[in-house]
Enzyme design. Structure first.
Site, PDB file in Angstrom:
ATOM      1  N   GLU A  70      -5.135  -4.131  -1.730  1.00 28.52           N
ATOM      2  CA  GLU A  70      -6.691  -3.875  -1.538  1.00 28.52           C
ATOM      3  C   GLU A  70      -6.846  -2.569  -0.744  1.00 28.52           C
ATOM      4  O   GLU A  70      -8.043  -2.109  -0.861  1.00 28.52           O
ATOM      5  CB  GLU A  70      -7.285  -5.024  -0.835  1.00 28.52           C
ATOM      6  CG  GLU A  70      -6.744  -5.236   0.673  1.00 28.52           C
ATOM      7  CD  GLU A  70      -5.360  -5.806   1.120  1.00 28.52           C
ATOM      8  OE1 GLU A  70      -5.321  -6.304   1.940  1.00 28.52           O
ATOM      9  OE2 GLU A  70      -4.902  -6.015  -0.371  1.00 28.52           O
ATOM     10  N   LYS A  71      -5.809  -1.839  -0.146  1.00 27.45           N
ATOM     11  CA  LYS A  71      -5.956  -0.571   0.512  1.00 27.45           C
ATOM     12  C   LYS A  71      -6.159   0.707  -0.380  1.00 27.45           C
ATOM     13  O   LYS A  71      -6.907   1.590  -0.101  1.00 27.45           O
ATOM     14  CB  LYS A  71      -5.181  -0.456   1.672  1.00 27.45           C
ATOM     15  CG  LYS A  71      -5.255  -1.646   2.459  1.00 27.45           C
ATOM     16  CD  LYS A  71      -4.136  -1.322   3.565  1.00 27.45           C
ATOM     17  CE  LYS A  71      -4.090  -2.658   4.817  1.00 27.45           C
ATOM     18  NZ  LYS A  71      -3.098  -2.570   5.831  1.00 27.45           N
ATOM     19  N   LYS A  87      -1.384  -7.586  -8.909  1.00 23.51           N
ATOM     20  CA  LYS A  87      -2.200  -7.561  -7.704  1.00 23.51           C
ATOM     21  C   LYS A  87      -1.991  -6.297  -7.104  1.00 23.51           C
ATOM     22  O   LYS A  87      -1.114  -6.299  -6.219  1.00 23.51           O
ATOM     23  CB  LYS A  87      -2.280  -8.841  -6.816  1.00 23.51           C
ATOM     24  CG  LYS A  87      -3.505  -8.755  -6.095  1.00 23.51           C
ATOM     25  CD  LYS A  87      -3.236  -9.495  -4.603  1.00 23.51           C
ATOM     26  CE  LYS A  87      -2.719  -8.789  -3.730  1.00 23.51           C
ATOM     27  NZ  LYS A  87      -3.333  -7.553  -3.046  1.00 23.51           N
ATOM     28  N   PHE A 141       1.030  -1.207  -0.155  1.00 17.82           N
ATOM     29  CA  PHE A 141      -0.032   0.026   0.193  1.00 17.82           C
ATOM     30  C   PHE A 141       0.933   1.299   0.025  1.00 17.82           C
ATOM     31  O   PHE A 141       0.293   2.411  -0.246  1.00 17.82           O
ATOM     32  CB  PHE A 141      -0.885  -0.033   1.235  1.00 17.82           C
ATOM     33  CG  PHE A 141      -0.275   0.236   2.509  1.00 17.82           C
ATOM     34  CD1 PHE A 141       0.072   1.676   2.935  1.00 17.82           C
ATOM     35  CD2 PHE A 141       0.351  -0.747   3.494  1.00 17.82           C
ATOM     36  CE1 PHE A 141       0.679   1.939   4.109  1.00 17.82           C
ATOM     37  CE2 PHE A 141       0.968  -0.501   4.509  1.00 17.82           C
ATOM     38  CZ  PHE A 141       1.287   0.986   4.751  1.00 17.82           C
ATOM     39  N   CYS A 167       9.045   1.899   2.964  1.00 13.30           N
ATOM     40  CA  CYS A 167       9.984   0.977   2.951  1.00 13.30           C
ATOM     41  C   CYS A 167      11.426   1.422   3.568  1.00 13.30           C
ATOM     42  O   CYS A 167      12.021   0.596   4.370  1.00 13.30           O
ATOM     43  CB  CYS A 167      10.091  -0.315   2.192  1.00 13.30           C
ATOM     44  SG  CYS A 167      10.601   0.276   0.454  1.00 13.30           S
ATOM     45  N   GLU A 215       9.089  -4.130  13.019  1.00 16.81           N
ATOM     46  CA  GLU A 215       8.829  -3.217  11.689  1.00 16.81           C
ATOM     47  C   GLU A 215       7.743  -1.982  12.270  1.00 16.81           C
ATOM     48  O   GLU A 215       6.918  -2.352  12.868  1.00 16.81           O
ATOM     49  CB  GLU A 215       8.156  -3.588  10.500  1.00 16.81           C
ATOM     50  CG  GLU A 215       9.133  -4.915   9.837  1.00 16.81           C
ATOM     51  CD  GLU A 215       8.305  -5.659   8.673  1.00 16.81           C
ATOM     52  OE1 GLU A 215       8.144  -4.725   7.733  1.00 16.81           O
ATOM     53  OE2 GLU A 215       7.945  -6.904   8.712  1.00 16.81           O
TER      54      GLU A 215
END
Length: 709
Positions: A389-390, A386, A362, A494, A594
Site C-alpha cells: 500500500e506504500k 496485492k 515495499f 531484504c 531487523e
C-alpha cells in the site's frame, strides 16, 4: 397438400438469448449480453437500472415504441407521466435481468423470444449512430477546446472509421451537455459493433481513476481496471517531498471475491493454453517492460524514494525473471519410465495448481511482483497480486503491460489493502498457494494462517545479512562493496548488508570507511547523482532514529551519525544519512531486530571461527559474505556458515532467476523456495499416470491384479 418448402422459407431464423452466467461486475454482464446479441442479429438496450442492484436489458427494434401519441383531453400531468412511461417500452418481449448477488452479478433470461426477424445489416440500426459514453466525454473535451461539430466528428472517425453519426448528432449531444445532462441513460443503447475508441481509449484519454487529483489506484478484476467502491483509502506519499502521489483504496470483500471468481473462471482455459503460447505472451511482456522502463523507474522513485539508478535495477532484476519465464517449457518436462511391468508405462507430469496469490513488500515494487507472477502465470496458474500500500504504482503499470501483451482476462488480478485483505487471501478456499515477501512477524503470521487452511505457502521473511572481513582482504574492493551493499537503496532491501564482522579489529578500516560514507550524496532520488534517497515513510524514519539512540545508550559507538542531515529544499523529506555503529554486541536491540535503513553495524572477532559463530547464532540466516584473498579461509567459510546464500568477495549474494533463492534459517518459511526449479515446483503439482495398452488374451474379464514386474 402442405408445401414443406414454403413452410421452411417462411420460418423466422431463431435468435437465441445470451447464455446465463455469473460475472464479476455490471459492466462485464452488459458487455456479454451486448456482444452475444449482435452475433444473433438483434440489439439490446438498458430498460431499467439500479446501478448497484439490478439491470434489466431488452431488445431495441430500432426506436419503435408504444403509446407515443396521447389524446388531447388528458390532463397535462397524466400526459407527461404516460409519455415518459410509454417511451421506455419496446415492442419486442425479449428481456434479461442481471442481479447482484453476494458481490457477483448473475444473469437470468426472463423472456428469450423475439417477435421480429434478425437485422440483415446490423450497422443500419439507429443505435449504430449513437455515441458511446466515452465518445461523449471526448465530445465534451473537444467542445471545450473550441472544435466545431464537423471537426469533432472527423477526429472521432480517425479512431472509429465505422462511426455513422452525423454533425446533427454531435449538435444534439452538445445541447444535452450544455444542460448538464451526461447521464448514462441518455446514451444507453448497447452498440451493435465494437467501437475502435473503446480499444484505443487509453491512447486518447486517461481512464477515470487517473483523472482524479490525486489519482486513485484501481483494482484489476477480470481484465478491467476498475475503481474500488470503498470509501477508505491510504495516501501514497512521495517520501522526498511529502506530496500525495496517489490514493490506494481498501479493496472491499465483495471486490476481493470478484477477483478470486475472475481468476477461478479464467483458470480452465489458461491451463489448457499451450505453453508455447504462454511463453510468447511473456516475450511480448518483457518487450513492453523494456519499452516503458523509464516510466516504471520514475514511478518507483516517486513512490518509494530510492535513487533512479536503483529503481532501474529494480525493474531490470524483475525483467530477468520474465526472461527466465520465457524459457520455462524445458523446465516443466515430466518423467517417463517405459515397461515398468510388462506392457505398462508410468509417467509423471507437472500441472498448475489453480488460483495463486502474492503479497508484496515495499522495498522492490517491480521486482517482487514480477518474481511471483511471471513464474506462476507461465506455469498455467491464474494470479492475484496485492502490492504494498506504500508504493503500488509499479505493480499496476506492470499489470497494464501484461494485459497489453495479451494476458487473457482474469489470469492476472490486483487488489489492495492491509490486514483484512491478507486475512481474506489466507482464508479463501479457492486460493491454492500464497507467496509472501516482507517482515518476519507478518510472514510468520501468513505462513501459520494460510498453511492451517491447507495452502501451499512460501514466505521470504526477515532481513539481516552479515559480511566477514578478513585482514588480508583487498582494502579498496572491500570498502566499495561494503558501502554499496550497506547503503544502496537507503538500506531498505531484504538483502542489504547490515552487519560487518572485522576479523582482527576494525581500526585499519575505520577511517577510510568513514571517508567513503561521508562522500555519499543524500538527496531526492530523481536527481541523477543521488546515492541515497529518503526512507519510505516518516514512521520508518522515527523507528530507525529510536533504534540508533537505543544502541548508543546500550554502549555502541556512533562513528557516523546521519540522523540530523538536512537536504536543502527538501527539509520535510524522510532523509537519514549513512550511519555507522561500532562496538555492537549481539545482545543489543539494533542487532537482534531487523534494520531497514542506511545503518551499518560493525562488530569485531579474533578469528574466522569466532566470526562464523557470530553469523550462525543469529536467527536471520538469509545471506552472508566473506572478503578475503585466501582460498582456504573462503572454503572454510563456505562450508561452515549456516546460511542459504553465500558470497565470496561478493557483497550481496542474490542468485539469478535460474538459481533458487534459499535459506537454512527461518528466513524462508515453507518447503519450496523462490526462483529456479524450486519456484516451478512450488507453482505446480505432480500427477503420475500408469497406463497399459496390451490385449488381455483369452478373457474379456477385467483383472484385479496390481501391475508389477
Amino acid at each position: 397438400m402442405m408445401d414443406i418448402g414454403s413452410t421452411e422459407s417462411n420460418e423466422q431464423p431463431q435468435m437465441l438469448p445470451p447464455p446465463p452466467g455469473t460475472f464479476v461486475d455490471r459492466e462485464e454482464l452488459i458487455q456479454h449480453v451486448g456482444e452475444f446479441s449482435v452475433s444473433q442479429g438483434y440489439v439490446v438496450t438498458i430498460k431499467q437500472s439500479k446501478r448497484e442492484k439490478v439491470v434489466v436489458l431488452g431488445c431495441d427494434r430500432g426506436g419503435v415504441y408504444r403509446n407515443r401519441r396521447k389524446t388531447v383531453d388528458e390532463s397535462s400531468v397524466e400526459c407527461i407521466r404516460r409519455r415518459k412511461t410509454g417511451s421506455r417500452l419496446t415492442n419486442c418481449p425479449f428481456e434479461v435481468v442481471g442481479k447482484k448477488d453476494d458481490g457477483l452479478w448473475v444473469l437470468t433470461v426472463k423472456n428469450g423470444t423475439h417477435n421480429h426477424e434478425p437485422l440483415k445489416d446490423i450497422a443500419e440500426h439507429p443505435s449504430a449512430r449513437r455515441f458511446s459514453e466515452k465518445e461523449v466525454l471526448l465530445i465534451k473535451e473537444m467542445t471545450e477546446a473550441g472544435l466545431k461539430p464537423r471537426q469533432i466528428l472527423k477526429r472521432l472517425r480517425q479512431s472509429n472509421p465505422d462511426l455513422l453519426s452525423t454533425p446533427k448528432h454531435v449538435y444534439n449531444v452538445k445541447a444535452k451537455l450544455r444542460q448538464g445532462n451526461m447521464s448514462v441513460r441518455n446514451y444507453k443503447s448497447l452498440r451493435p459493433q465494437k467501437s475502435a475508441v473503446r480499444n484505443n481509449y487509453l491512447s486518447v484519454m486517461e481512464p477515470p481513476w487517473r483523472q482524479r487529483n490525486p489519482p486513485r489506484v484501481p483494482n484489476l478484476i477480470g481484465g478491467r481496471f476498475v475503481d474500488s467502491q470503498s470509501f477508505a483509502s491510504i495516501d501514497v506519499i512521495n517520501p522526498a517531498t511529502q506530496e500525495v502521489v496517489s490514493q490506494v483504496p481498501m479493496t472491499t470483500n465483495e471486490e476481493f471475491r470478484a477477483a478470486v471468481f475472475a481468476a477461478k473462471r479464467a483458470f480452465p482455459s489458461w491451463r489448457n493454453t499451450p505453453i508455447t503460447t504462454r511463453q510468447r505472451i511473456m516475450f511480448k511482456f518483457q518487450e513492453l517492460i523494456r519499452r516503458d522502463i523509464d516510466k516504471l523507474a520514475m514511478n518507483i522513485t516517486n513512490e518509494h524514494g530510492k535513487a533512479l539508478k536503483d529503481a532501474y535495477d529494480d525493474v531490470l532484476c524483475g525483467l530477468e525473471v520474465v526472461e527466465h519465464a520465457c524459457g520455462l517449457a524445458t523446465l516443466q518436462t515430466g518423467e517417463f519410465v517405459s515397461n515398468v511391468p510388462n506392457g505398462v508405462d508410468t509417467y509423471a507430469i507437472r500441472e498448475p495448481l489453480g488460483v495463486c496469490a502474492g503479497i508484496c513488500p515495499f522495498d522492490f515494487p517491480a521486482m517482487i511482483p514480477l518474481l511471483m507472477l511471471s513464474i506462476a502465470v507461465t506455469c498455467g496458474n491464474t494470479f492475484i497480486v496485492k502490492p504494498s500500500e506504500k508504493d503500488p504504482g509499479a505493480a499496476v503499470m506492470l499489470a497494464e503491460l501484461a494485459v497489453e501483451a495479451g494476458l487473457p482476462n482474469g489470469v492476472l488480478n490486483i487488489v489492495h489493502g492491509t490486514n483484512e485483505i491478507i486475512n481474506d487471501m489466507c482464508d479463501d478456499d479457492d486460493i491454492k498457494a500464497i507467496s509472501f515477501v516482507g517482515p518476519y512477524t507478518v510472514g510468520a503470521y501468513v505462513y501459520s494462517r494460510a498453511s492451517a487452511k491447507g495452502k501451499r505457502v512460501q514466505c521470504n521473511i526477515g532481513a539481516k545479512n552479515h559480511a566477514v572481513v578478513m585482514p588480508d582482504a583487498s582494502m579498496e574492493t572491500t570498502l566499495n562493496a561494503l558501502v554499496t551493499a550497506g547503503f544502496g537503496g537507503a538500506g531498505q532491501k531484504c538483502m542489504a548488508l547490515s552487519t560487518v564482522v572485522f576479523v582482527g579489529g576494525m581500526t585499519p578500516w575505520e577511517d577510510k570507511l568513514v571517508e567513503r560514507c561521508k562522500a555519499l550524496k543524500v538527496q531526492p532520488g530523481t536527481k541523477p547523482d543521488t546515492d541515497l534517497g529518503p526512507l519510505i515513510s516518516k514512521q520508518a524514519k522515527e523507528l530507525l532514529c529510536r533504534l540508533i539512540q537505543s544502541s548508543v545508550e546500550s554502549g555502541a559507538k556512533l562513528v557516523v551519525d546521519g540522523r540530523n542531515i538536512v537536504v536543502p529544499g527538501y527539509e520535510h523529506g524522510n532523509f537519514i544519512g549513512p550511519t555507522i555503529l561500532s562496538d555492537v554486541k549481539a545482545s543489543m536491540e539494533c542487532y537482534k531486530d531487523e534494520i531497514s535503513g542506511p545503518v551499518l553495524l560493525c562488530m569485531e572477532a579474533d578469528s574466522i571461527e569466532e566470526a562464523i559463530d557470530i553469523v550462525n547464532r543469529t536467527k536471520y540466516g538469509n545471506g552472508a559474505s566473506i572478503f578475503t584473498t585466501s582460498g582456504i579461509a573462503a572454503r572454510k567459510f563456505q562450508t561452515e556458515v549456516d546460511v542459504g546464500q553465500v558470497g565470496i568477495n561478493v557483497p550481496i549474494s542474490v542468485p539469478l532467476p535460474f538459481s533458487s533463492f534459499i535459506s537454512s534459517k527461518p528466513y524462508i518459511a515453507g518447503d519450496l523456495n523462490f526462483d529456479g526449479k524450486a519456484g516451478i515446483q512450488f507453482y505446480t503439482q505432480i500427477k503420475t499416470v500408469t497406463q497399459q495398452w496390451k490385449d488381455l488374451e483369452g478373457s474379456d474379464v477385467a483383472t484385479l491384479q496390481v501391475p508389477s514386474s
